[in-house]
Design an enzyme around this catalytic site. Structure first.
Site, PDB file in Angstrom:
ATOM      1  N   MET A   1      42.655 -24.065  -2.819  1.00 33.29           N
ATOM      2  CA  MET A   1      43.005 -24.265  -3.779  1.00 33.29           C
ATOM      3  C   MET A   1      44.444 -24.400  -4.058  1.00 33.29           C
ATOM      4  O   MET A   1      45.244 -23.554  -3.314  1.00 33.29           O
ATOM      5  CB  MET A   1      42.592 -23.005  -4.927  1.00 33.29           C
ATOM      6  CG  MET A   1      41.062 -23.096  -4.695  1.00 33.29           C
ATOM      7  SD  MET A   1      40.398 -21.343  -5.581  1.00 33.29           S
ATOM      8  CE  MET A   1      38.889 -21.509  -5.047  1.00 33.29           C
TER       9      MET A   1
ATOM     10  N   HIS B   1      31.735 -23.072   4.474  1.00 31.02           N
ATOM     11  CA  HIS B   1      32.663 -23.664   3.234  1.00 31.02           C
ATOM     12  C   HIS B   1      33.665 -22.943   3.004  1.00 31.02           C
ATOM     13  O   HIS B   1      33.913 -21.939   3.052  1.00 31.02           O
ATOM     14  CB  HIS B   1      31.512 -23.646   2.157  1.00 31.02           C
ATOM     15  CG  HIS B   1      32.196 -24.411   0.897  1.00 31.02           C
ATOM     16  ND1 HIS B   1      31.788 -25.569   0.504  1.00 31.02           N
ATOM     17  CD2 HIS B   1      32.793 -23.781  -0.072  1.00 31.02           C
ATOM     18  CE1 HIS B   1      32.275 -25.961  -0.172  1.00 31.02           C
ATOM     19  NE2 HIS B   1      32.951 -24.952  -1.030  1.00 31.02           N
TER      20      HIS B   1
ATOM     21  N   ASP C   1      27.484 -26.033  -5.194  1.00 27.45           N
ATOM     22  CA  ASP C   1      28.668 -24.949  -5.099  1.00 27.45           C
ATOM     23  C   ASP C   1      28.790 -24.120  -6.396  1.00 27.45           C
ATOM     24  O   ASP C   1      29.351 -24.796  -7.399  1.00 27.45           O
ATOM     25  CB  ASP C   1      29.739 -25.637  -4.751  1.00 27.45           C
ATOM     26  CG  ASP C   1      30.859 -24.595  -4.245  1.00 27.45           C
ATOM     27  OD1 ASP C   1      30.710 -23.758  -4.407  1.00 27.45           O
ATOM     28  OD2 ASP C   1      32.101 -25.337  -3.901  1.00 27.45           O
ATOM     29  N   GLY C   2      28.568 -23.017  -6.488  1.00 27.58           N
ATOM     30  CA  GLY C   2      28.772 -22.041  -7.505  1.00 27.58           C
ATOM     31  C   GLY C   2      27.714 -21.381  -7.993  1.00 27.58           C
ATOM     32  O   GLY C   2      26.688 -21.975  -8.603  1.00 27.58           O
TER      33      GLY C   2
ATOM     34  N   GLY D   1      31.741 -16.034  -7.787  1.00 23.51           N
ATOM     35  CA  GLY D   1      31.378 -15.045  -8.580  1.00 23.51           C
ATOM     36  C   GLY D   1      30.961 -15.234 -10.053  1.00 23.51           C
ATOM     37  O   GLY D   1      31.131 -14.532 -10.720  1.00 23.51           O
TER      38      GLY D   1
ATOM     39  N   ASP E   1      37.090 -23.027   1.094  1.00 20.81           N
ATOM     40  CA  ASP E   1      37.680 -23.516  -0.359  1.00 20.81           C
ATOM     41  C   ASP E   1      39.055 -23.648  -0.408  1.00 20.81           C
ATOM     42  O   ASP E   1      39.948 -22.619  -0.447  1.00 20.81           O
ATOM     43  CB  ASP E   1      37.174 -22.630  -1.608  1.00 20.81           C
ATOM     44  CG  ASP E   1      35.764 -22.841  -1.787  1.00 20.81           C
ATOM     45  OD1 ASP E   1      35.433 -23.751  -2.128  1.00 20.81           O
ATOM     46  OD2 ASP E   1      34.979 -21.719  -1.770  1.00 20.81           O
TER      47      ASP E   1
ATOM     48  N   GLY F   1      37.551 -22.929  -9.050  1.00 25.19           N
ATOM     49  CA  GLY F   1      38.391 -21.902  -9.159  1.00 25.19           C
ATOM     50  C   GLY F   1      38.330 -20.522  -8.711  1.00 25.19           C
ATOM     51  O   GLY F   1      39.174 -19.812  -8.235  1.00 25.19           O
ATOM     52  N   PHE F   2      37.028 -20.180  -8.792  1.00 20.76           N
ATOM     53  CA  PHE F   2      36.862 -18.560  -8.598  1.00 20.76           C
ATOM     54  C   PHE F   2      35.304 -18.467  -7.949  1.00 20.76           C
ATOM     55  O   PHE F   2      34.526 -19.202  -8.441  1.00 20.76           O
ATOM     56  CB  PHE F   2      37.078 -17.691  -9.872  1.00 20.76           C
ATOM     57  CG  PHE F   2      38.530 -17.779 -10.364  1.00 20.76           C
ATOM     58  CD1 PHE F   2      39.515 -16.999 -10.004  1.00 20.76           C
ATOM     59  CD2 PHE F   2      38.664 -19.004 -11.475  1.00 20.76           C
ATOM     60  CE1 PHE F   2      40.544 -17.107 -10.615  1.00 20.76           C
ATOM     61  CE2 PHE F   2      39.787 -18.951 -11.944  1.00 20.76           C
ATOM     62  CZ  PHE F   2      41.032 -18.236 -11.545  1.00 20.76           C
TER      63      PHE F   2
ATOM     64  N   SER G   1      30.463 -19.595   1.724  1.00 20.87           N
ATOM     65  CA  SER G   1      31.676 -19.672   1.329  1.00 20.87           C
ATOM     66  C   SER G   1      32.669 -18.528   1.561  1.00 20.87           C
ATOM     67  O   SER G   1      32.368 -17.401   1.027  1.00 20.87           O
ATOM     68  CB  SER G   1      31.782 -20.174  -0.158  1.00 20.87           C
ATOM     69  OG  SER G   1      33.328 -19.945  -0.677  1.00 20.87           O
TER      70      SER G   1
ATOM     71  N   MET H   1      29.638 -29.412  -8.481  1.00 23.28           N
ATOM     72  CA  MET H   1      30.034 -27.898  -8.908  1.00 23.28           C
ATOM     73  C   MET H   1      29.033 -27.570  -9.930  1.00 23.28           C
ATOM     74  O   MET H   1      28.723 -28.101 -10.952  1.00 23.28           O
ATOM     75  CB  MET H   1      31.411 -28.329  -9.442  1.00 23.28           C
ATOM     76  CG  MET H   1      32.358 -28.563  -8.636  1.00 23.28           C
ATOM     77  SD  MET H   1      32.446 -27.613  -6.914  1.00 23.28           S
ATOM     78  CE  MET H   1      32.651 -25.713  -7.775  1.00 23.28           C
TER      79      MET H   1
ATOM     80  N   HIS I   1      36.633 -27.835   1.252  1.00 28.78           N
ATOM     81  CA  HIS I   1      36.354 -28.367  -0.097  1.00 28.78           C
ATOM     82  C   HIS I   1      37.874 -28.174  -0.713  1.00 28.78           C
ATOM     83  O   HIS I   1      38.526 -27.149  -0.780  1.00 28.78           O
ATOM     84  CB  HIS I   1      35.592 -27.335  -0.972  1.00 28.78           C
ATOM     85  CG  HIS I   1      35.313 -27.703  -2.138  1.00 28.78           C
ATOM     86  ND1 HIS I   1      34.871 -26.651  -3.225  1.00 28.78           N
ATOM     87  CD2 HIS I   1      35.681 -28.669  -2.983  1.00 28.78           C
ATOM     88  CE1 HIS I   1      34.765 -27.119  -4.382  1.00 28.78           C
ATOM     89  NE2 HIS I   1      35.825 -28.197  -4.377  1.00 28.78           N
TER      90      HIS I   1
ATOM     91  N   MET J   1      40.509 -28.299  -3.382  1.00 29.70           N
ATOM     92  CA  MET J   1      40.571 -28.314  -5.005  1.00 29.70           C
ATOM     93  C   MET J   1      42.177 -28.324  -5.218  1.00 29.70           C
ATOM     94  O   MET J   1      42.748 -27.370  -5.585  1.00 29.70           O
ATOM     95  CB  MET J   1      39.855 -27.070  -5.540  1.00 29.70           C
ATOM     96  CG  MET J   1      38.511 -26.956  -5.758  1.00 29.70           C
ATOM     97  SD  MET J   1      37.963 -25.150  -5.550  1.00 29.70           S
ATOM     98  CE  MET J   1      37.796 -25.025  -4.070  1.00 29.70           C
TER      99      MET J   1
HETATM  100  C1  DX5 Z   1      34.480 -22.225  -6.620  1.00 35.60           C
HETATM  101  C2  DX5 Z   1      34.472 -22.459  -5.015  1.00 35.60           C
HETATM  102  C3  DX5 Z   1      32.957 -21.794  -4.570  1.00 35.60           C
HETATM  103  C4  DX5 Z   1      32.874 -20.668  -4.507  1.00 35.60           C
HETATM  104  C5  DX5 Z   1      31.512 -20.175  -4.850  1.00 35.60           C
HETATM  105  O1  DX5 Z   1      35.632 -22.913  -6.982  1.00 35.60           O
HETATM  106  O2  DX5 Z   1      34.174 -23.911  -5.011  1.00 35.60           O
HETATM  107  O3  DX5 Z   1      32.925 -22.628  -2.883  1.00 35.60           O
HETATM  108  O4  DX5 Z   1      33.541 -19.886  -3.275  1.00 35.60           O
HETATM  109  O5  DX5 Z   1      31.384 -18.874  -4.977  1.00 35.60           O
HETATM  110  P1  DX5 Z   1      30.285 -17.967  -5.418  1.00 35.60           P
HETATM  111  O6  DX5 Z   1      28.934 -18.561  -4.748  1.00 35.60           O
HETATM  112  O7  DX5 Z   1      30.447 -16.809  -5.613  1.00 35.60           O
HETATM  113  O8  DX5 Z   1      29.768 -18.807  -6.831  1.00 35.60           O
HETATM  114 ZN    ZN Z   2      33.556 -24.443  -3.083  1.00 36.38          ZN
END
Ligand code: DX5
Ligand code: ZN
Length: 216
Positions: free
Chosen positions: A36, A32, A174-175, A144, A34, A141-142, A7, A136, A65, A67
């Site tokens: 948002m 990937h 994902d996540g 880490g 993201d 949203g974030f 990602s 998910m 992806h 969001m």
């Molecule tokens: C979160 C994203 C993820 C994110 C995953 O909203 O959809 O794709 O980048 O990050 P890590 O792998 O750091 O949890």
């Molecule tokens: Zn994602």
């Protein structure tokens, strides 16, 4: 076949080209991306121009992806920017069946994303139409964030539903994916693992991608 999808949310935006080159020479199958909007999720990331720039720098599959609210407004723009796969949220879709058809008509693969609280059963009627389902394993949203353990149960349940369709529908997770849970996720039935922080905060990202894949 198992796929790792780094990602780029966790990439170095000032030197994004370097990170795409790293992915190009790695065993990653997809990239990937993201998107948002600050409405569907409490964060704003990047959008169409960034997908377009990444498209010019790679031949890897671009897994976008979304969001965002009313995602269908932007399917065509992301296709024109170079997206190969569009995933959008069940929680953001009123006419999901129509939206899946739109993605297919635009020549892309379509996937529906489920937030941690959304049961896999909501997909029972739409599942045969999908190319993939994105589960998910954190609240979106974030990057880490901490992995939610209930994910394994959802993957197993979804796998049973997919087997019943007789179709090849991929499960993407994902996540919070890391070297401690990747093996267990593949074993539960995941086909594609997204990894942001685990890849980009490691000393050797290319090697980390190889290590994640080796857990399949
Ligand atoms: C979160 C994203 C993820 C994110 C995953 O909203 O959809 O794709 O980048 O990050 P890590 O792998 O750091 O949890
Ligand atoms: Zn994602």
């Amino acid at each position: 076949m198992a796929i790792i999808a780094p990602s780029v949310l966790s990439a170095d935006f000032l030197h994004l080209g370097n990170d795409i080159e790293m992915i190009n020479s790695s065993q990653a199958g997809w990239i990937h991306i993201d998107v948002m909007d600050g409405v569907f999720v409490p964060n704003i990331s990047y959008g169409i121009p960034v997908v377009k720039a990444i498209r010019k720098a790679t031949t890897k599959t671009l897994d976008v992806h979304l969001m965002i609210v009313q995602p269908e407004r932007y399917f065509e723009a992301f296709r024109n920017a170079g997206a190969d796969i569009i995933t959008f949220h069940h929680e953001a879709s009123v006419h999901l069946h129509r939206s899946v058809a739109m993605v297919h008509e635009l020549g892309m693969k379509a996937g529906v994303v489920l937030n941690p609280h959304t049961p896999v059963d909501v997909l029972s009627e739409i599942l045969p139409e999908l190319d993939l389902v994105l589960i998910m394993s954190v609240n979106p949203g974030f990057g880490g964030q901490k992995f939610i353990e209930n994910t394994y149960r959802k993957i197993s349940a979804l796998k049973q539903m997919i087997l019943a369709t007789g179709k090849n529908i991929l499960i993407e997770v994902d996540g919070g994916v890391d070297l401690t849970n990747a093996g267990k996720l593949f074993k539960a039935g995941a086909d594609v693992l997204v990894a942001g922080n685990t890849v980009f905060s490691s000393a050797d990202p290319e090697n980390t991608i190889a290590k994640l894949l080796a857990l399949a």
